[in-house]
Write an enzyme that holds these catalytic residues in place. Structure first.
Site, mmCIF file in Angstrom:
data_model
loop_
_atom_site.group_PDB
_atom_site.id
_atom_site.type_symbol
_atom_site.label_atom_id
_atom_site.label_comp_id
_atom_site.label_asym_id
_atom_site.label_seq_id
_atom_site.Cartn_x
_atom_site.Cartn_y
_atom_site.Cartn_z
ATOM 1 N N LYS A 185 -60.080 74.004 145.172
ATOM 2 C CA LYS A 185 -60.345 75.429 145.348
ATOM 3 C C LYS A 185 -61.845 75.685 145.364
ATOM 4 O O LYS A 185 -62.569 75.251 144.472
ATOM 5 C CB LYS A 185 -59.706 76.204 144.206
ATOM 6 C CG LYS A 185 -60.001 77.677 144.196
ATOM 7 C CD LYS A 185 -59.131 78.374 143.187
ATOM 8 C CE LYS A 185 -59.354 79.865 143.217
ATOM 9 N NZ LYS A 185 -58.285 80.568 142.515
ATOM 10 N N PHE B 141 -58.514 77.967 138.485
ATOM 11 C CA PHE B 141 -58.639 79.320 137.938
ATOM 12 C C PHE B 141 -58.055 80.320 138.930
ATOM 13 O O PHE B 141 -58.129 80.121 140.140
ATOM 14 C CB PHE B 141 -60.104 79.634 137.625
ATOM 15 C CG PHE B 141 -60.990 79.712 138.838
ATOM 16 C CD1 PHE B 141 -61.154 80.901 139.520
ATOM 17 C CD2 PHE B 141 -61.649 78.588 139.311
ATOM 18 C CE1 PHE B 141 -61.954 80.971 140.638
ATOM 19 C CE2 PHE B 141 -62.461 78.652 140.432
ATOM 20 C CZ PHE B 141 -62.613 79.851 141.104
ATOM 21 N N CYS B 142 -57.438 81.365 138.411
ATOM 22 C CA CYS B 142 -56.914 82.465 139.234
ATOM 23 C C CYS B 142 -56.182 81.935 140.474
ATOM 24 O O CYS B 142 -56.472 82.334 141.596
ATOM 25 C CB CYS B 142 -58.058 83.405 139.632
ATOM 26 S SG CYS B 142 -57.501 85.023 140.241
ATOM 27 N N ASP B 143 -55.237 81.046 140.230
ATOM 28 C CA ASP B 143 -54.567 80.385 141.357
ATOM 29 C C ASP B 143 -53.663 81.346 142.137
ATOM 30 O O ASP B 143 -53.116 82.296 141.569
ATOM 31 C CB ASP B 143 -53.739 79.195 140.831
ATOM 32 C CG ASP B 143 -53.215 78.337 141.962
ATOM 33 O OD1 ASP B 143 -53.873 78.279 143.010
ATOM 34 O OD2 ASP B 143 -52.133 77.727 141.800
ATOM 35 N N LYS C 211 -51.179 88.482 143.055
ATOM 36 C CA LYS C 211 -52.526 88.818 142.594
ATOM 37 C C LYS C 211 -53.015 90.140 143.175
ATOM 38 O O LYS C 211 -54.204 90.356 143.369
ATOM 39 C CB LYS C 211 -53.506 87.678 142.919
ATOM 40 C CG LYS C 211 -53.207 86.417 142.128
ATOM 41 C CD LYS C 211 -54.396 85.495 142.040
ATOM 42 C CE LYS C 211 -54.787 84.961 143.383
ATOM 43 N NZ LYS C 211 -56.025 84.169 143.295
#
Lengths: 127, 289
Positions: free
Chosen positions: B165, B152-154, A64
């Site tokens: 989370k 989300f957005c792991d 990320k």
């Protein structure tokens, strides 16, 4: 560290392979891909785009985290490795072969003189 | 975990000077996202010190550039705007994150070092440390880093409480590849979004609607996500007030900065110039060419 002797290297961890008087193929080094971790996305310019030496030409994403890539030469993008859209992991698995990124027609071949050989690059990253 | 956090505390002390921006009371809008780039550029030029920015964005889904690279994704963004979930584009990686009331963002800006000092993991830990401390000291919640599949957005540097989370994180390194030597000026931006009191069902529905329209689905599961109010009793406004105060206290302790400021005039002007880059339409021409 896998550093093919026939390639040149930039301070920003790109490799450059000369494929003719004015043509070069560009990717990121084995050392860089290893440090970045699993690459999940590669953003590249389009064919016909003009690259300017020492300015960002794309990015890679791993963990990320987006990392900017810098153009080691100026010139026109002749080819883009579109396989990386679907298989960005090629940069990890095969940084000097399947993981190549772009082919550029250089506008100033003397910029190759600014690049390092494998020994010098190895010294830089070992510091 | 304690050792990791102690090492992160040392990293904070290695930096001579810090600045803390508290923008939680200001109006929210797309300028908040452009400000990320403006602050980063100022940090890279060493015009301002390393910075921690506490802020809140407008209600929106915030995506990385890779999620807005197809005509279908652009259409999805337009559809989401019509249902009051505008989509904004951030510089860092990962996938869509909900912003807006009931969330608090923490951004960490560091000038890119000329030698190898920090890697991607170090930066995530530095970012997470003040949040984990706040959760512990203010709310007695035991938080840790970890993946939560289906959230989300792991990623492996989510901040997690009770297996759910509660904070999403991502990074960008300007000036060359992350964690490696680069001789050019650049900056590192890591940011986190803490969910304090959002309506989880509404947020997860918005995330799923966007990805369904943009790419045929990338499901987020509601049971993977928690908010601070999921664990803490009391009026949600009070929970958010305590979170903010606790975060400022943690940040102050780590940076020795106890007086917060606002972005400089130059940063505001730069943000105005960057504002289009956070709008999906900015990428439309590129996609269609």
């Amino acid at each position: 560290m896998n550093l093919p002797k026939e390639l040149k290297y930039s301070e920003e961890h790109e490799w450059v392979k000369q494929e003719g008087d004015n043509k070069v193929r560009i990717g990121i080094t084995d050392f860089a891909q290893d440090e970045l971790g699993d690459i999940v996305f590669v953003e590249l310019p389009e064919e016909g785009d003009e690259l300017e030496y020492n300015t960002p030409f794309g990015s890679v994403e791993s963990v990320k985290t987006v990392s900017e890539l810098y153009a080691p030469v100026s010139g026109k993008v002749l080819e883009v490795n579109s396989e990386l859209d679907e298989s960005p992991e090629n940069v990890n698995d095969s940084p000097y072969e399947d993981g190549w990124m772009i082919v550029v027609e250089m506008s100033d071949p003397s910029q190759l003189d600014n690049l390092m050989d494998a020994d010098k690059y190895e010294s830089m990253v070992s510091e | 975990m304690d050792d990791i956090l102690k090492r992160s505390e040392v990293h904070y002390r290695e930096i001579d000077e810090w600045r803390v921006l508290d923008e939680l009371d200001g109006e929210t809008g797309p300028l908040d996202y452009a400000m990320e780039e403006a602050v980063g550029e100022a940090v890279a030029r060493r015009e301002v010190p390393a910075t921690l920015r506490i802020w809140q964005g407008p209600q929106a889904l915030v995506v990385a550039k890779k999620d807005i690279r197809t005509p279908r994704a652009l259409q999805a963004a337009q559809m989401m705007k019509q249902v009051d979930w505008p989509v904004y584009v951030r510089q860092s990686g990962g996938t869509a994150v909900p912003h807006g009331p009931g969330t608090i963002n923490l951004s960490l800006f560091l000038p890119r070092p000329r030698d190898i000092r920090w890697n991607i993991d170090d930066i995530y830990r530095m970012l997470g440390l003040p949040l984990i401390r706040m959760l512990d000291r203010t709310f007695d919640l035991s938080a840790y880093f970890g993946e939560v599949p289906g959230s989300f957005c792991d990623g492996r540097y989510n901040v997690v409480v009770g297996g759910k989370k509660i904070v999403g994180t991502s990074q960008i390194w300007k000036g060359g590849p992350a964690g490696l030597v680069s001789h050019r000026p650049g900056y590192i931006l890591a940011h986190a979004t803490l969910l304090t009191q959002v309506d989880r069902e509404r947020v997860v529905s918005a995330l799923n609607a966007f990805y369904e329209m943009a790419e045929g689905g990338r499901p987020v599961y509601i049971d993977t996500v928690a908010t601070l109010s999921s664990f803490v009793l009391g009026p949600s406004d009070e929970v958010e007030r305590r979170a903010r105060a606790g975060l400022l206290e943690s940040v102050g302790e780590l940076t020795s900065v106890h007086t917060t400021t606002q972005p400089t005039k130059q940063e505001r002007e730069a943000a105005e110039a960057y504002i289009d880059r956070c709008r999906p339409e900015h990428y439309e021409q590129r996609i269609q060419s």
